[in-house]
Scaffold this motif. Sequence first.
Motif, PDB file in Angstrom:
ATOM      1  N   LYS A 198       2.658  -0.849   3.563  1.00 12.32           N
ATOM      2  CA  LYS A 198       3.591   0.135   4.122  1.00 12.32           C
ATOM      3  C   LYS A 198       2.975   1.530   4.077  1.00 12.32           C
ATOM      4  CE  LYS A 198       8.232   1.971   3.437  1.00 12.32           C
ATOM      5  NZ  LYS A 198       9.105   1.431   4.453  1.00 12.32           N
TER       6      LYS A 198
ATOM      7  N   VAL B  25       5.406  -0.833   8.426  1.00  8.50           N
ATOM      8  CA  VAL B  25       4.629  -1.850   7.709  1.00  8.50           C
ATOM      9  C   VAL B  25       3.642  -2.526   8.651  1.00  8.50           C
ATOM     10  CG1 VAL B  25       4.743  -4.076   6.492  1.00  8.50           C
ATOM     11  CG2 VAL B  25       6.434  -2.287   6.001  1.00  8.50           C
ATOM     12  N   TRP B  26       2.382  -2.543   8.228  1.00 12.07           N
ATOM     13  CA  TRP B  26       1.353  -3.347   8.877  1.00 12.07           C
ATOM     14  C   TRP B  26       1.322  -4.696   8.209  1.00 12.07           C
ATOM     15  CZ3 TRP B  26      -1.758  -2.905  12.997  1.00 12.07           C
ATOM     16  CH2 TRP B  26      -1.941  -1.643  13.566  1.00 12.07           C
ATOM     17  N   THR B  27       1.197  -5.766   8.984  1.00 16.65           N
ATOM     18  CA  THR B  27       0.970  -7.110   8.473  1.00 16.65           C
ATOM     19  C   THR B  27      -0.303  -7.622   9.125  1.00 16.65           C
ATOM     20  OG1 THR B  27       3.340  -7.465   8.229  1.00 16.65           O
ATOM     21  CG2 THR B  27       1.941  -9.420   8.216  1.00 16.65           C
TER      22      THR B  27
ATOM     23  N   SER C 249       0.629  -7.289   3.625  1.00 18.20           N
ATOM     24  CA  SER C 249       1.600  -6.337   4.177  1.00 18.20           C
ATOM     25  C   SER C 249       1.398  -5.024   3.441  1.00 18.20           C
ATOM     26  CB  SER C 249       3.030  -6.825   3.954  1.00 18.20           C
ATOM     27  OG  SER C 249       3.247  -8.015   4.664  1.00 18.20           O
TER      28      SER C 249
ATOM     29  N   THR D  50      -2.338 -13.153   4.038  1.00 13.94           N
ATOM     30  CA  THR D  50      -1.488 -12.238   4.794  1.00 13.94           C
ATOM     31  C   THR D  50      -1.194 -11.045   3.899  1.00 13.94           C
ATOM     32  OG1 THR D  50      -0.532 -14.037   6.082  1.00 13.94           O
ATOM     33  CG2 THR D  50       0.686 -11.951   6.040  1.00 13.94           C
TER      34      THR D  50
END
Length: 151
Positions: free
Chosen positions: A40, A110-112, A38, A36
């Motif tokens: 920004k 933020v992309w996760t 994350s 995962t």
Amino acid sequence: VTENESSFVVSSLKFVKGVYELSWKIDGSDNIIEFTISIKGMKNSGYFGIGIGDRMFGADIFAFVIFDAGIPAVKDRSGIGNKMPSNDTDNGFFDDTEIVDYEYDAVTDVWTVSLERSLDTNDPIDKAITNSEIPIIWSFNLESVAQHGFS
């Protein structure tokens, strides 16, 4: 981690605190690792990359994620030097990483992105993920897929 282990192993790295962070979870019973990431401030045409290796040449860039029109797409690549890594599929091998989930939080910018791959893909160009110390390389550009610089 061996195939017979059914426990989960979870850990994380902060490449650039508050900007680019990676966590992973290993499910030994399914021989799967889930990453995962994350990140920004990613624009609609940026990228991030993560690979196994201590330098670009010969690295297994198992997650090269390009954001095209705000949608992440992953490619399994190989480091061929200090330049854009080549797609494994262009060299007769397999694309062994897949996106299993992604989300964008507009409030935090933020992309996760969550990705999965086998611990050992049996693809001769990929590096197996084992229960030992593994060097990680990483790169990102929030605005384009241009090569990063060296300083």
